[in-house]
Motif scaffolding. Structure first.
Motif, PDB file in Angstrom:
ATOM      1  N   PRO A 150       0.809  -1.223   0.000  1.00  0.00           N
ATOM      2  CA  PRO A 150       0.000   0.000   0.000  1.00  0.00           C
ATOM      3  C   PRO A 150       0.842   1.272   0.000  1.00  0.00           C
ATOM      4  O   PRO A 150       0.554   2.214  -0.736  1.00  0.00           O
ATOM      5  N   ALA A 151       1.911   1.308   0.785  1.00  0.00           N
ATOM      6  CA  ALA A 151       2.771   2.494   0.829  1.00  0.00           C
ATOM      7  C   ALA A 151       3.527   2.675  -0.486  1.00  0.00           C
ATOM      8  O   ALA A 151       3.722   3.805  -0.955  1.00  0.00           O
ATOM      9  N   LEU A 181       2.531   1.810  -3.475  1.00  0.00           N
ATOM     10  CA  LEU A 181       1.635   2.152  -4.581  1.00  0.00           C
ATOM     11  C   LEU A 181       0.992   3.521  -4.451  1.00  0.00           C
ATOM     12  O   LEU A 181       0.578   4.107  -5.449  1.00  0.00           O
ATOM     13  N   ASN A 182       0.857   4.013  -3.237  1.00  0.00           N
ATOM     14  CA  ASN A 182       0.161   5.280  -3.025  1.00  0.00           C
ATOM     15  C   ASN A 182       1.161   6.422  -2.907  1.00  0.00           C
ATOM     16  O   ASN A 182       1.531   6.829  -1.814  1.00  0.00           O
ATOM     17  N   VAL A 183       1.582   6.922  -4.055  1.00  0.00           N
ATOM     18  CA  VAL A 183       2.528   8.032  -4.107  1.00  0.00           C
ATOM     19  C   VAL A 183       1.746   9.290  -4.474  1.00  0.00           C
ATOM     20  O   VAL A 183       1.183   9.367  -5.570  1.00  0.00           O
ATOM     21  N   PRO A 184       1.673  10.262  -3.560  1.00  0.00           N
ATOM     22  CA  PRO A 184       0.906  11.484  -3.841  1.00  0.00           C
ATOM     23  C   PRO A 184       1.371  12.160  -5.133  1.00  0.00           C
ATOM     24  O   PRO A 184       2.569  12.275  -5.387  1.00  0.00           O
ATOM     25  N   TYR A 223       0.780  11.061  -8.182  1.00  0.00           N
ATOM     26  CA  TYR A 223       0.996  10.103  -9.275  1.00  0.00           C
ATOM     27  C   TYR A 223      -0.223   9.206  -9.440  1.00  0.00           C
ATOM     28  O   TYR A 223      -0.881   8.853  -8.470  1.00  0.00           O
ATOM     29  N   GLN A 224      -0.492   8.833 -10.682  1.00  0.00           N
ATOM     30  CA  GLN A 224      -1.499   7.813 -10.956  1.00  0.00           C
ATOM     31  C   GLN A 224      -0.767   6.486 -11.157  1.00  0.00           C
ATOM     32  O   GLN A 224       0.253   6.431 -11.825  1.00  0.00           O
ATOM     33  N   THR A 225      -1.280   5.444 -10.557  1.00  0.00           N
ATOM     34  CA  THR A 225      -0.592   4.152 -10.574  1.00  0.00           C
ATOM     35  C   THR A 225      -1.187   3.240 -11.634  1.00  0.00           C
ATOM     36  O   THR A 225      -2.406   3.080 -11.711  1.00  0.00           O
ATOM     37  N   LEU A 252      -3.734  -6.700  -4.173  1.00  0.00           N
ATOM     38  CA  LEU A 252      -3.725  -5.254  -4.392  1.00  0.00           C
ATOM     39  C   LEU A 252      -3.026  -4.914  -5.704  1.00  0.00           C
ATOM     40  O   LEU A 252      -3.450  -4.020  -6.440  1.00  0.00           O
ATOM     41  N   LEU A 305      -4.810  -3.354  -9.679  1.00  0.00           N
ATOM     42  CA  LEU A 305      -4.443  -2.081 -10.310  1.00  0.00           C
ATOM     43  C   LEU A 305      -4.930  -2.011 -11.754  1.00  0.00           C
ATOM     44  O   LEU A 305      -4.995  -3.046 -12.440  1.00  0.00           O
TER      45      LEU A 305
END
Length: 196
Positions: A68-69, A71-74, A76-78, A121, A125
């Motif tokens: 989770p950490a 993949l969740n980069v403020p 940015y779209q993953t 997870l 995506l």
């Protein structure tokens, strides 16, 4: 007696690739999730890609506890770079609104699919796939099809699609040297017999 290895590129010191590895910047961030079976492989192209890109990260595991950490980069779209049902073709427009965090599983096709299976997870995506992929320069591994690329080649092609104003071809310098070094080590006859 074991051969001395370069601590950075992990190649034998007399075949060190560090001088050829660029330090390229990109708007796109690349997260390479490598299956542990690939780490010691002589042709570890994912490691070369991660070393040559300033915005790349290589994580090795079968189950990624901190996914989770990662993949969740403020800002940015993953997207997951992996073919399959529902995969959209990667285009320049994909990175137009927000820069992309491109997640790239690394391993044989079977091992890469296993990574997705063991990490729901990751499998959930949104997927993207490459179009108009060039022929692979990776002459040492059997590919499942003519459009199959090594991890490094897939990353370079994806970056050229998302950031056509920038060249990422410098990543091919250590890649080509790696391939040529392996062919030289096995001998031309062995290469011709097994790979042509």
């Amino acid at each position: 007696m074991a051969r001395l290895r370069c601590e950075r590129c992990l190649r034998p010191q007399n075949h060190c690739l560090c001088a050829l590895i660029p330090g390229l910047d990109s708007q796109t961030r690349v997260l390479i999730l490598q299956h542990p079976s690939e780490v010691g492989h002589a042709l570890n192209t994912a490691r070369l890609a991660a070393m040559g890109l300033k915005q790349a990260q290589l994580v090795v595991a079968e189950v990624f506890e901190d996914l989770p950490a990662l993949l969740n980069v403020p800002g940015y779209q993953t997207r997951l770079l992996f073919p399959g049902e529902g995969a959209a073709t990667l285009t320049l427009e994909d990175g137009a609104s927000l820069p992309m965090l491109l997640v790239v599983p690394d391993g044989t096709w079977r091992k890469a699919r296993k990574l997705l299976h063991l990490n729901p997870l990751l499998a959930a995506l949104p997927r993207v796939t490459l179009s108009n992929a060039p022929l692979s320069r990776y002459r040492l591994r059997k590919a499942p099809g003519p459009d199959a690329l090594s991890t490094l080649e897939a990353i370079v092609h994806a970056l050229h699609t998302l950031e056509p104003q920038t060249s990422f071809d410098a990543l091919f310098a250590p890649f080509d040297a790696l391939i040529e070094g392996q062919i030289a080590a096995m001998g031309e006859q062995t290469f011709q017999r097994n790979h042509c």
